[in-house]
Structure formats: structure tokens, C-alpha cells
Motif scaffolding. Structure first.
Motif, mmCIF file in Angstrom:
data_model
loop_
_atom_site.group_PDB
_atom_site.id
_atom_site.type_symbol
_atom_site.label_atom_id
_atom_site.label_comp_id
_atom_site.label_asym_id
_atom_site.label_seq_id
_atom_site.Cartn_x
_atom_site.Cartn_y
_atom_site.Cartn_z
ATOM 1 N N HIS A 15 0.460 -1.239 -0.400
ATOM 2 C CA HIS A 15 -0.037 0.102 0.486
ATOM 3 C C HIS A 15 1.400 1.286 0.125
ATOM 4 O O HIS A 15 0.483 2.443 0.857
ATOM 5 N N PRO A 16 1.254 1.225 -1.577
ATOM 6 C CA PRO A 16 2.911 2.315 -1.150
ATOM 7 C C PRO A 16 1.916 3.917 -1.307
ATOM 8 O O PRO A 16 0.468 4.231 -1.397
ATOM 9 N N ASP A 17 1.894 5.274 -0.833
ATOM 10 C CA ASP A 17 1.696 5.852 -1.395
ATOM 11 C C ASP A 17 1.281 7.285 -2.003
ATOM 12 O O ASP A 17 0.861 7.792 -2.597
ATOM 13 N N LEU A 18 2.750 6.619 -3.252
ATOM 14 C CA LEU A 18 2.362 6.739 -4.861
ATOM 15 C C LEU A 18 2.736 5.567 -5.659
ATOM 16 O O LEU A 18 3.885 5.033 -5.259
ATOM 17 N N VAL A 19 2.399 5.873 -6.817
ATOM 18 C CA VAL A 19 2.396 4.957 -7.272
ATOM 19 C C VAL A 19 2.737 5.381 -9.033
ATOM 20 O O VAL A 19 2.280 6.428 -9.627
ATOM 21 N N ILE A 20 3.950 5.243 -9.518
ATOM 22 C CA ILE A 20 4.545 5.167 -11.230
ATOM 23 C C ILE A 20 4.689 4.720 -11.529
ATOM 24 O O ILE A 20 4.724 3.131 -11.467
ATOM 25 N N THR A 21 4.052 4.004 -13.101
ATOM 26 C CA THR A 21 3.769 3.061 -13.484
ATOM 27 C C THR A 21 3.575 3.615 -15.186
ATOM 28 O O THR A 21 3.357 4.735 -15.432
ATOM 29 N N ASP A 22 4.346 3.014 -16.072
ATOM 30 C CA ASP A 22 4.359 3.383 -17.593
ATOM 31 C C ASP A 22 3.194 2.987 -17.532
ATOM 32 O O ASP A 22 2.323 1.974 -17.389
ATOM 33 N N ILE A 23 2.979 3.552 -19.288
ATOM 34 C CA ILE A 23 1.023 3.310 -19.734
ATOM 35 C C ILE A 23 1.086 1.941 -20.336
ATOM 36 O O ILE A 23 0.189 0.747 -20.330
ATOM 37 N N LYS A 24 2.085 1.435 -20.801
ATOM 38 C CA LYS A 24 2.701 0.025 -22.084
ATOM 39 C C LYS A 24 2.983 -0.911 -21.234
ATOM 40 O O LYS A 24 4.367 -0.430 -21.067
ATOM 41 N N MET A 25 2.764 -1.660 -20.877
ATOM 42 C CA MET A 25 3.677 -3.242 -19.836
ATOM 43 C C MET A 25 2.743 -4.510 -20.216
ATOM 44 O O MET A 25 1.519 -4.517 -20.633
ATOM 45 N N MET A 31 1.340 8.710 -14.588
ATOM 46 C CA MET A 31 0.827 8.121 -15.349
ATOM 47 C C MET A 31 1.892 8.163 -16.327
ATOM 48 O O MET A 31 1.993 9.327 -16.874
ATOM 49 N N ILE A 32 3.115 7.325 -16.990
ATOM 50 C CA ILE A 32 3.821 7.315 -18.255
ATOM 51 C C ILE A 32 3.039 7.224 -18.637
ATOM 52 O O ILE A 32 3.249 6.521 -19.684
ATOM 53 N N THR A 33 3.548 8.508 -20.365
ATOM 54 C CA THR A 33 2.709 7.621 -21.793
ATOM 55 C C THR A 33 3.874 8.688 -22.477
ATOM 56 O O THR A 33 4.425 8.836 -22.598
ATOM 57 N N ALA A 34 3.100 7.782 -23.957
ATOM 58 C CA ALA A 34 3.795 8.902 -25.160
ATOM 59 C C ALA A 34 3.205 9.447 -25.812
ATOM 60 O O ALA A 34 2.001 9.493 -25.982
ATOM 61 N N TYR A 35 3.857 10.789 -26.478
ATOM 62 C CA TYR A 35 2.453 11.295 -27.203
ATOM 63 C C TYR A 35 2.108 10.042 -28.813
ATOM 64 O O TYR A 35 0.215 11.134 -28.700
ATOM 65 N N THR A 36 1.820 9.354 -28.555
ATOM 66 C CA THR A 36 1.321 8.657 -29.384
ATOM 67 C C THR A 36 0.223 7.819 -28.942
ATOM 68 O O THR A 36 -0.688 7.158 -29.982
ATOM 69 N N TYR A 54 0.628 13.169 -15.803
ATOM 70 C CA TYR A 54 1.768 12.530 -16.674
ATOM 71 C C TYR A 54 2.767 12.754 -17.035
ATOM 72 O O TYR A 54 2.423 14.363 -16.827
ATOM 73 N N ILE A 55 3.496 11.916 -16.743
ATOM 74 C CA ILE A 55 4.641 12.203 -17.966
ATOM 75 C C ILE A 55 4.912 11.692 -18.915
ATOM 76 O O ILE A 55 4.997 10.535 -19.085
ATOM 77 N N VAL A 56 4.698 12.925 -20.009
ATOM 78 C CA VAL A 56 5.968 12.956 -21.422
ATOM 79 C C VAL A 56 6.840 11.684 -21.614
ATOM 80 O O VAL A 56 7.920 12.300 -20.961
ATOM 81 N N LYS A 57 6.926 10.682 -22.152
ATOM 82 C CA LYS A 57 8.395 10.618 -22.445
ATOM 83 C C LYS A 57 9.072 11.200 -23.680
ATOM 84 O O LYS A 57 8.295 11.730 -24.483
ATOM 85 N N PRO A 58 10.627 11.433 -23.147
ATOM 86 C CA PRO A 58 11.727 10.736 -22.612
ATOM 87 C C PRO A 58 11.390 11.655 -21.029
ATOM 88 O O PRO A 58 11.441 12.278 -21.016
#
Length: 224
Positions: free
Chosen positions: A55-65, A88-93, A109-113
Motif C-alpha cells: 500500500h505505497p503512498d504513490l504509484v508511478i507506472t508506464d502505460i504500456k506493459m 502515468m508515464i505516456t508517449a505522444y502517440t 502524466y509524464i510524457v517520455k522521455p
């Protein structure tokens, strides 16, 4: 990121999910310098298992896994924890994914890179959201911090003892009178509470609170 933010992040635990080894290694090394604990997942299924366990305080995850996407992971977390903080970590496309993600009330949202600047901006958003949940007002300019067990008045911070913090939290959560019997049960945990011990604790606690905020109800207990 300033020193104040660094000290705040050091109290939290984060879950990071990323299937790309190089990205995972670089971001993990940075998160390890910032957070108290970092739980690392290679895919969505592993991430959800770690979330259920810690039960962490924060989740950072890639969108495609593989196995479970970041969107599916967020949906599963949301089923049981409506207020979980998710970045969420995402890509422009990935427009379709983004449209679906909007409904999940993600924190950012964090857009790669992924750059330090983008990550720090997202973490600052997390701190702002988290502080709204664990900081409660005691009086104008005065607040109690549930996470750091301290009373804050502007730049002044008063650290509380374990018993002092428990009493303040009971009073804030119950929002009514706390009886002497409840104080003995919750704070002294089965041990005998003498009147002298209680009076000494209250005397020391009042030095860390705004004047008049902690009131004694004669013969009954205390209230805010």
C-alpha cells in the motif's frame, strides 16, 4: 528540487512499474535517493501484487506493459482505493490510452522521455495533493501534520511525543470530547495513567499549541 521538498519526500513510499530495463534502472536509482522505500515492478501484474502487499503512498507506472497495462493497473487500484495517487508515464502517440486515462483521475502524466525536470514537477504535484490529506487546521496559521507528527505555525515546527500525537489525532478524528478513560486506554495502552502523568503531558503539549485550543472539560476529559 529544494531541500524542503526532499525532506518531505523522504517520508513516503513509492511503487514504480516499468518493463523497459534501461529506463527502469535510471528512474529507480533517482527514486531511491528521494523516497523512504521504493518498490520496483517489471510489469503490471507484479506492480499490483506489490501494491496490495505494501500500500505505497504513490504509484508511478508506464502505460504500456506486458500482462497488465498501466491503465488496467490503475483501474484495479481504483476499485479498492479511490484516493490512491497515481502518476502515468505516456508517449505522444498514445491518444486512445490518454482519453481512457482521463477517467481515472490520475495525479499527473509524464510524457517520455522522462527527465528529472518532468519527474520533479510530478512529484511536487504529489506532495501538494498528499499534504491536503494529512495536514489539518488547528487554528488560523496553525496546523497538525499527521505524517510527521508535528504542529506547524508558519516556519515554526513543534515535534510531538508519541502520546501527544495520539491525543491530537484522537481529538481531530473524533471531533468531540475525549474522556479520561479513552485517553488512558489509547495513550497508556493498558498501563495505569496517574493524574500527575496526564497533567504533565497536557502541560507540555499546550506549549506546542495555539493558546486556548486544547480545553479541559472538568471531570470528563479534553476537546479541541
Amino acid at each position: 528540487m529544494d531541500e524542503k521538498m526532499l525532506k518531505k519526500l523522504a517520508h513516503y513510499r513509492v511503487l514504480y512499474a516499468e518493463d523497459e530495463a534501461g529506463v527502469r534502472k535510471n528512474v529507480y536509482e533517482l527514486l531511491s535517493l528521494l523516497f523512504k522505500e521504493v518498490y520496483l515492478a517489471h510489469d503490471g501484474e507484479e506492480a499490483y501484487a506489490l501494491f496490495e502487499e505494501h500500500h505505497p503512498d504513490l504509484v508511478i507506472t508506464d502505460i504500456k506493459m506486458p500482462h497488465l497495462s498501466g491503465i488496467e493497473l490503475a483501474k484495479k487500484i481504483r476499485q479498492n482505493t479511490a484516493h490512491a495517487h497515481i502518476i502515468m508515464i505516456t508517449a505522444y502517440t498514445e491518444v486512445d490510452f490518454m482519453l481512457e486515462a482521463i477517467e481515472l483521475s490520475l495525479l499527473r502524466y509524464i510524457v517520455k522521455p522522462i527527465t528529472e525536470s518532468k519527474l520533479f514537477d510530478a512529484l511536487e504535484k504529489f506532495l501538494q495533493a498528499s499534504e491536503k490529506e494529512h495536514i489539518k487546521a488547528l487554528a488560523p496559521e496553525w496546523h497538525y501534520d499527521f505524517l510527521q507528527k508535528s504542529v506547524i505555525n508558519g516556519l515554526d515546527v513543534y515535534e510531538l511525543t508519541k502520546k501527544e500525537a495520539k491525543l491530537i489525532e484522537l481529538l481531530l478524528q473524533k471531533d468531540s470530547i475525549i474522556s479520561y478513560a479513552e485517553i488512558e486506554e489509547k495513550l497508556w495502552e493498558g498501563e495505569y495513567m496517574s493524574l500527575n502523568a496526564l497533567r504533565l503531558m497536557i502541560k507540555n503539549l499546550r506549549k506546542k499549541l495555539p493558546e486556548g485550543v486544547l480545553k479541559n472539560i472538568q471531570g470528563i476529559g479534553y476537546k479541541l
